[in-house]
Design an enzyme around this catalytic site. Sequence first.
Site, PDB file in Angstrom:
ATOM      1  N   HIS A 261       0.837  -1.203   0.000  1.00  0.00           N
ATOM      2  CA  HIS A 261       0.000   0.000   0.000  1.00  0.00           C
ATOM      3  C   HIS A 261       0.878   1.261   0.000  1.00  0.00           C
ATOM      4  O   HIS A 261       0.615   2.212  -0.738  1.00  0.00           O
ATOM      5  CB  HIS A 261      -0.864   0.063   1.273  1.00  0.00           C
ATOM      6  CG  HIS A 261      -1.866  -1.038   1.432  1.00  0.00           C
ATOM      7  ND1 HIS A 261      -1.929  -1.834   2.561  1.00  0.00           N
ATOM      8  CD2 HIS A 261      -2.866  -1.471   0.615  1.00  0.00           C
ATOM      9  CE1 HIS A 261      -2.924  -2.697   2.443  1.00  0.00           C
ATOM     10  NE2 HIS A 261      -3.501  -2.510   1.262  1.00  0.00           N
TER      11      HIS A 261
ATOM     12  N   ARG B   8      -2.143  -5.966  -8.164  1.00  0.00           N
ATOM     13  CA  ARG B   8      -0.971  -6.823  -8.000  1.00  0.00           C
ATOM     14  C   ARG B   8      -0.818  -7.798  -9.152  1.00  0.00           C
ATOM     15  O   ARG B   8       0.270  -8.039  -9.635  1.00  0.00           O
ATOM     16  CB  ARG B   8      -1.067  -7.619  -6.692  1.00  0.00           C
ATOM     17  CG  ARG B   8      -0.691  -6.819  -5.476  1.00  0.00           C
ATOM     18  CD  ARG B   8      -1.159  -7.507  -4.261  1.00  0.00           C
ATOM     19  NE  ARG B   8      -2.585  -7.769  -4.383  1.00  0.00           N
ATOM     20  CZ  ARG B   8      -3.393  -7.998  -3.368  1.00  0.00           C
ATOM     21  NH1 ARG B   8      -2.917  -8.037  -2.170  1.00  0.00           N
ATOM     22  NH2 ARG B   8      -4.670  -8.209  -3.563  1.00  0.00           N
TER      23      ARG B   8
ATOM     24  N   LYS C 296     -16.643  -7.321   6.975  1.00  0.00           N
ATOM     25  CA  LYS C 296     -15.400  -8.016   6.607  1.00  0.00           C
ATOM     26  C   LYS C 296     -14.692  -8.582   7.828  1.00  0.00           C
ATOM     27  O   LYS C 296     -13.643  -9.192   7.694  1.00  0.00           O
ATOM     28  CB  LYS C 296     -14.468  -7.063   5.844  1.00  0.00           C
ATOM     29  CG  LYS C 296     -14.905  -6.827   4.412  1.00  0.00           C
ATOM     30  CD  LYS C 296     -13.773  -6.298   3.545  1.00  0.00           C
ATOM     31  CE  LYS C 296     -14.193  -6.253   2.090  1.00  0.00           C
ATOM     32  NZ  LYS C 296     -13.193  -5.610   1.239  1.00  0.00           N
TER      33      LYS C 296
ATOM     34  N   SER D 208      -2.795  -7.901   2.747  1.00  0.00           N
ATOM     35  CA  SER D 208      -3.113  -7.861   4.184  1.00  0.00           C
ATOM     36  C   SER D 208      -3.540  -9.243   4.656  1.00  0.00           C
ATOM     37  O   SER D 208      -3.214  -9.669   5.765  1.00  0.00           O
ATOM     38  CB  SER D 208      -4.234  -6.853   4.452  1.00  0.00           C
ATOM     39  OG  SER D 208      -3.845  -5.576   4.041  1.00  0.00           O
TER      40      SER D 208
HETATM   41  O1  PNS Z   1      -8.829  -3.158   0.641  1.00  0.00           O
HETATM   42  P1  PNS Z   1     -10.141  -3.653   0.144  1.00  0.00           P
HETATM   43  O2  PNS Z   1     -10.862  -4.446   1.224  1.00  0.00           O
HETATM   44  O3  PNS Z   1     -10.036  -4.410  -1.151  1.00  0.00           O
HETATM   45  O4  PNS Z   1     -11.020  -2.332  -0.142  1.00  0.00           O
HETATM   46  C1  PNS Z   1     -12.345  -2.429  -0.598  1.00  0.00           C
HETATM   47  C2  PNS Z   1     -13.076  -1.086  -0.440  1.00  0.00           C
HETATM   48  C3  PNS Z   1     -13.040  -0.634   1.004  1.00  0.00           C
HETATM   49  C4  PNS Z   1     -12.417  -0.032  -1.308  1.00  0.00           C
HETATM   50  C5  PNS Z   1     -14.546  -1.316  -0.922  1.00  0.00           C
HETATM   51  O5  PNS Z   1     -15.073  -2.417  -0.254  1.00  0.00           O
HETATM   52  C6  PNS Z   1     -15.420  -0.095  -0.699  1.00  0.00           C
HETATM   53  O6  PNS Z   1     -15.319   0.881  -1.399  1.00  0.00           O
HETATM   54  N1  PNS Z   1     -16.299  -0.168   0.336  1.00  0.00           N
HETATM   55  C7  PNS Z   1     -17.227   0.883   0.649  1.00  0.00           C
HETATM   56  C8  PNS Z   1     -18.646   0.483   0.270  1.00  0.00           C
HETATM   57  C9  PNS Z   1     -18.928   0.774  -1.194  1.00  0.00           C
HETATM   58  O7  PNS Z   1     -18.858   1.890  -1.649  1.00  0.00           O
HETATM   59  N2  PNS Z   1     -19.249  -0.282  -1.949  1.00  0.00           N
HETATM   60  C10 PNS Z   1     -19.585  -0.150  -3.356  1.00  0.00           C
HETATM   61  C11 PNS Z   1     -18.355  -0.333  -4.241  1.00  0.00           C
HETATM   62  S1  PNS Z   1     -18.474  -1.892  -5.011  1.00  0.00           S
END
Ligand code: PNS
Length: 183
Positions: free
Chosen positions: A29, A102, A53, A140
């Site tokens: 990150h 990645r 999550k 992670s």
């Molecule tokens: O690091 P991650 O877990 O891959 O990040 C995912 C994240 C947090 C960017 C995504 O789950 C998110 O944007 N969550 C907020 C809820 C949302 O807006 N969902 C709609 C997008 S599909």
Amino acid sequence: MTKKKKGEDKNMGKVAIYPGSFDPITYGHIDIVERALEIFDKMIIAIAENEEKRPLFSVEERLQMVKAFFKDAPNVIVDSFKGLLVDYVAKTNAIVILRGLRATSDFEYEFHMASMNRSLNTHLDTLFMMTSKDYFFVSSRTIKEVARLGGGVEGLVPDLVVRRLKEKFKFPVTKKKQIGWDD
Ligand code: PNS
């Protein structure tokens, strides 16, 4: 007179938002943030408060670890958000969502997410940066698994994260193990 675009303020410059779970933050990150700051003037690291999550670290713990790492970087803002990312982005001056890629296996998930966000806000783009070769295997999820089983994760996450993992798992997160005939 040309209309000023959102996020292009002469005091602010170009702002990008880097959202994620950061459970916990890794050097993968950090590599993305540092390289993106060659392009953008300011970065908002937005930590999602998604309890579904079942994160290992609370949002406060994640905020603390990320803030500690970027404490001397005035152009990095660390924040958390609940709910839709597009709603959070609308409250900021960010012009773009930044995500790291990645491997091709990340693509489908990222493509769906970027497309959904774009359908929710047609003005919002997602920009992808390839992770550096040194970190393409770092996530992670694998960091937590290795640390939980007592493997060394030094050099893959900041020292503070190593210490926090050690506290969580009440287990000595050791130096990388050398596997040899004597082990
Ligand atoms: O690091 P991650 O877990 O891959 O990040 C995912 C994240 C947090 C960017 C995504 O789950 C998110 O944007 N969550 C907020 C809820 C949302 O807006 N969902 C709609 C997008 S599909």
